[in-house]
Write an enzyme that holds these catalytic residues in place. Structure first.
Site: not given
Ligand code: TYD
Length: 139
Positions: A55-56
């Site tokens: 999630a980046h």
């Protein structure tokens, strides 16, 4: 690195050397197996079954991700298109170019996610907010 797409990311099939009844070995060499020099290696383990990581996005970092053991899914997102890869072979590596959002999901219990990275750890290279990522990509 703002104009990279998920189609710049590729699954690399690495050599697997067999030894009769003794198992296999796969070798990763800088600038040969992968198109960058590895400056850092890390691995994720003890991720609960079904768990998620990632999630980046990274602004400059290149990475190759390997399911050294077990399996998990990697969903890549360039702001326009998403591609999901299931990694479950220790001789396959997913090459991720800079500027791509990634979610790692569906970890199998006991899996090991090996990451080879082109740069040392730098928190400033991370984009951890999806809306900021889309803005950075001019979407
Ligand atoms: P992060 O990259 O967010 O992990 P993931 O994408 O797998 O969820 O890193 C988790 C934490 O570990 C974060 O607080 C920073 C730290 N960390 C380091 O100190 N050095 C490193 O090389 C990495 C990859 C993470």
């Amino acid at each position: 690195m703002r104009d990279t797409t998920v189609f710049d990311c590729t699954l690399i099939e690495m050599d697997k050397h067999h030894s009769d009844n003794k198992g296999n070995i796969t070798v990763v060499e800088n600038s040969k197996t992968i198109p960058f020099d590895v400056k850092r290696t890390y691995y994720l383990y003890d991720v609960p079954g079904g768990g998620s990581r990632g999630a980046h996005a990274h602004k400059e970092l290149q990475q190759m991700i390997v399911a050294a053991s077990g399996s998990f899914d990697v969903t890549l997102d360039d702001g326009n298109v998403k591609r999901t890869f299931t990694l479950n072979r220790p001789y396959q590596g997913l090459l991720i170019v800079p500027g791509i959002w990634r979610d790692l999901n569906n970890f199998s219990a006991g899996s090991v996610c090996l990451v080879l990275a082109s740069e040392k750890y730098d928190e400033n290279d991370y984009i951890r907010d999806y809306e900021s990522f889309l803005k950075w990509k001019n979407k």
